[in-house]
Design a protein around this motif. Structure first.
Motif, PDB file in Angstrom:
ATOM      1  N   THR A  15      -2.271  -6.826   4.100  1.00  0.00           N
ATOM      2  CA  THR A  15      -1.181  -5.874   3.943  1.00  0.00           C
ATOM      3  C   THR A  15      -1.436  -4.589   4.718  1.00  0.00           C
ATOM      4  O   THR A  15      -0.504  -3.991   5.268  1.00  0.00           O
ATOM      5  CB  THR A  15      -0.975  -5.550   2.455  1.00  0.00           C
ATOM      6  OG1 THR A  15      -0.469  -6.715   1.781  1.00  0.00           O
ATOM      7  CG2 THR A  15       0.001  -4.407   2.248  1.00  0.00           C
ATOM      8  N   ASN A  16      -2.691  -4.146   4.783  1.00  0.00           N
ATOM      9  CA  ASN A  16      -2.949  -2.829   5.378  1.00  0.00           C
ATOM     10  C   ASN A  16      -3.131  -2.842   6.886  1.00  0.00           C
ATOM     11  O   ASN A  16      -2.908  -1.822   7.543  1.00  0.00           O
ATOM     12  CB  ASN A  16      -4.156  -2.153   4.718  1.00  0.00           C
ATOM     13  CG  ASN A  16      -5.470  -2.884   4.945  1.00  0.00           C
ATOM     14  OD1 ASN A  16      -5.491  -4.106   5.151  1.00  0.00           O
ATOM     15  ND2 ASN A  16      -6.581  -2.156   4.899  1.00  0.00           N
ATOM     16  N   ILE A  17      -3.514  -3.976   7.485  1.00  0.00           N
ATOM     17  CA  ILE A  17      -3.755  -3.969   8.926  1.00  0.00           C
ATOM     18  C   ILE A  17      -3.859  -5.397   9.456  1.00  0.00           C
ATOM     19  O   ILE A  17      -4.431  -6.264   8.801  1.00  0.00           O
ATOM     20  CB  ILE A  17      -5.044  -3.176   9.268  1.00  0.00           C
ATOM     21  CG1 ILE A  17      -5.180  -2.969  10.786  1.00  0.00           C
ATOM     22  CG2 ILE A  17      -6.274  -3.834   8.679  1.00  0.00           C
ATOM     23  CD1 ILE A  17      -6.269  -1.959  11.166  1.00  0.00           C
ATOM     24  N   MET A  18      -3.300  -5.614  10.646  1.00  0.00           N
ATOM     25  CA  MET A  18      -3.484  -6.870  11.371  1.00  0.00           C
ATOM     26  C   MET A  18      -4.161  -6.499  12.689  1.00  0.00           C
ATOM     27  O   MET A  18      -3.499  -6.035  13.627  1.00  0.00           O
ATOM     28  CB  MET A  18      -2.151  -7.561  11.622  1.00  0.00           C
ATOM     29  CG  MET A  18      -1.503  -8.153  10.393  1.00  0.00           C
ATOM     30  SD  MET A  18      -2.301  -9.670   9.830  1.00  0.00           S
ATOM     31  CE  MET A  18      -1.573 -10.852  10.960  1.00  0.00           C
ATOM     32  N   ALA A  54      -1.225   3.228   7.783  1.00  0.00           N
ATOM     33  CA  ALA A  54      -0.218   4.091   7.142  1.00  0.00           C
ATOM     34  C   ALA A  54       1.184   3.525   7.310  1.00  0.00           C
ATOM     35  O   ALA A  54       1.996   3.554   6.362  1.00  0.00           O
ATOM     36  CB  ALA A  54      -0.295   5.499   7.733  1.00  0.00           C
ATOM     37  N   ASP A  55       1.482   2.991   8.488  1.00  0.00           N
ATOM     38  CA  ASP A  55       2.805   2.401   8.708  1.00  0.00           C
ATOM     39  C   ASP A  55       3.008   1.173   7.830  1.00  0.00           C
ATOM     40  O   ASP A  55       4.112   0.936   7.316  1.00  0.00           O
ATOM     41  CB  ASP A  55       2.970   2.011  10.174  1.00  0.00           C
ATOM     42  CG  ASP A  55       3.076   3.216  11.097  1.00  0.00           C
ATOM     43  OD1 ASP A  55       3.259   4.339  10.590  1.00  0.00           O
ATOM     44  OD2 ASP A  55       2.961   3.023  12.321  1.00  0.00           O
ATOM     45  N   ASN A  56       1.960   0.389   7.654  1.00  0.00           N
ATOM     46  CA  ASN A  56       2.059  -0.818   6.831  1.00  0.00           C
ATOM     47  C   ASN A  56       2.264  -0.478   5.363  1.00  0.00           C
ATOM     48  O   ASN A  56       3.044  -1.143   4.665  1.00  0.00           O
ATOM     49  CB  ASN A  56       0.799  -1.674   7.005  1.00  0.00           C
ATOM     50  CG  ASN A  56       0.677  -2.221   8.410  1.00  0.00           C
ATOM     51  OD1 ASN A  56       1.663  -2.512   9.071  1.00  0.00           O
ATOM     52  ND2 ASN A  56      -0.555  -2.356   8.883  1.00  0.00           N
ATOM     53  N   VAL A  57       1.577   0.542   4.880  1.00  0.00           N
ATOM     54  CA  VAL A  57       1.769   0.970   3.491  1.00  0.00           C
ATOM     55  C   VAL A  57       3.204   1.437   3.282  1.00  0.00           C
ATOM     56  O   VAL A  57       3.847   1.097   2.281  1.00  0.00           O
ATOM     57  CB  VAL A  57       0.769   2.074   3.115  1.00  0.00           C
ATOM     58  CG1 VAL A  57       1.116   2.667   1.751  1.00  0.00           C
ATOM     59  CG2 VAL A  57      -0.654   1.529   3.097  1.00  0.00           C
TER      60      VAL A  57
END
Length: 293
Positions: free
Chosen positions: A49-52, A22-25
């Motif tokens: 984009t959505n998670i590392m 959610a933070d990345n979006v």
């Protein structure tokens, strides 16, 4: 094939993705809006984009199948709101209980997914500084190269480590791609050594624009990525480049440069198929299993 428009303004989103989708979006959406405000009609985000996330159990707790992916739905809604093409460079998408795809999405201005691409080449390497990556443990490799026609021309979709396999880009260019996209999360070590050289090579070899949004900096999971999101023209000139901080990299592309470059060096027309002749005799020092001695 879609006709190539003469002028196009594009934006590359440079991120430092965290372990929280959610933070990345939210971070990506803010930068996408900035690019739109500056006139971009196509905006690209980086790989992952959505998670590392490097811990498999944590990753699979936080991702979903494509049809249930909240992050994808948010980007589709944003593309519809802004009326632009959003190329989500890639996201981790669950394809089995213990398997994910590293999948990129091209979303049109109506919010529909025009095309998706699963990264073909898996990053399984041990670096000199002790870093080790085994992407194939978590991700299922793709098997299909993907082209998509946008209003400004035909686009070939690839992801990060694909960059080191020039045959893929040649095949895309020979199939009409004038724009090669390479959203990435390059490690700092390999980026410092090879990023610019490889990007420029893919552009020069194929007389194509190369568009590469990148992850940048030290991430929450401890991984360090190179940044330097880059736009390269068909003659191999870097016309826009980011640094090592999150932000927006803008560029105005002149599609006439594709025609000009390919006319000056028409290598796409000169490629020839060939066979390799292997040595007939086996070297004396090799031992053939099963051979009589």
């Amino acid at each position: 094939m879609t006709d190539i428009k003469d002028k196009i303004r594009i934006g590359l989103i440079q991120m430092r993705a965290s372990r929280t989708p959610a933070d990345n979006v939210d971070a990506a959406a803010k930068l996408i809006r900035e690019a739109k405000d500056q006139g971009a009609v196509y905006v690209q985000t980086p790989e992952m984009t959505n998670i590392m996330e490097v811990k498999r159990d944590v990753l699979f707790e936080k991702i979903n199948e494509e049809e249930k992916c909240v992050s994808l739905a948010a980007f589709c809604s944003l593309a519809r709101e802004l009326g632009i093409h959003i190329h989500v460079g890639s996201m981790a998408i669950k394809v089995a209980p213990d398997r994910a795809a590293n999948r990129g999405f091209m979303i049109d201005p109506s919010g529909e997914v025009l095309a998706s691409y699963d990264k073909i080449h898996m990053f399984d390497v041990d670096l000199a500084n002790g870093e080790s990556y085994r992407e194939s443990r978590t991700y299922r490799p793709g098997e299909q190269a993907v082209l998509v026609d946008l209003p400004f021309g035909r686009v070939g979709m690839t992801i990060c480590y694909d960059l080191r396999f020039p045959a893929l880009y040649r095949a895309l260019a020979e199939s009409g791609a004038s724009f090669l996209t390479i959203p990435s999360a390059f490690t700092r070590q390999t980026g410092e050594a090879h990023w610019s050289t490889l990007m420029r090579s893919r552009a020069i070899e194929n007389g194509s624009f190369v568009l590469a949004a990148a992850q940048a900096g030290t991430h929450e999971n401890g991984r360090e990525t190179y940044g330097h999101s880059m736009v390269v023209d068909p003659w191999g000139r870097v016309i826009a480049e980011g640094g090592t901080e999150p932000g927006v990299v803008m560029a105005d592309l002149d599609a006439e440069e594709i025609t000009t470059s390919r006319a000056r060096v028409p290598s796409l027309q000169h490629g020839r198929r060939f066979e390799i002749t292997a040595p007939l005799a086996e070297p004396a020092h090799l031992h053939v299993v099963g051979a009589k001695t």
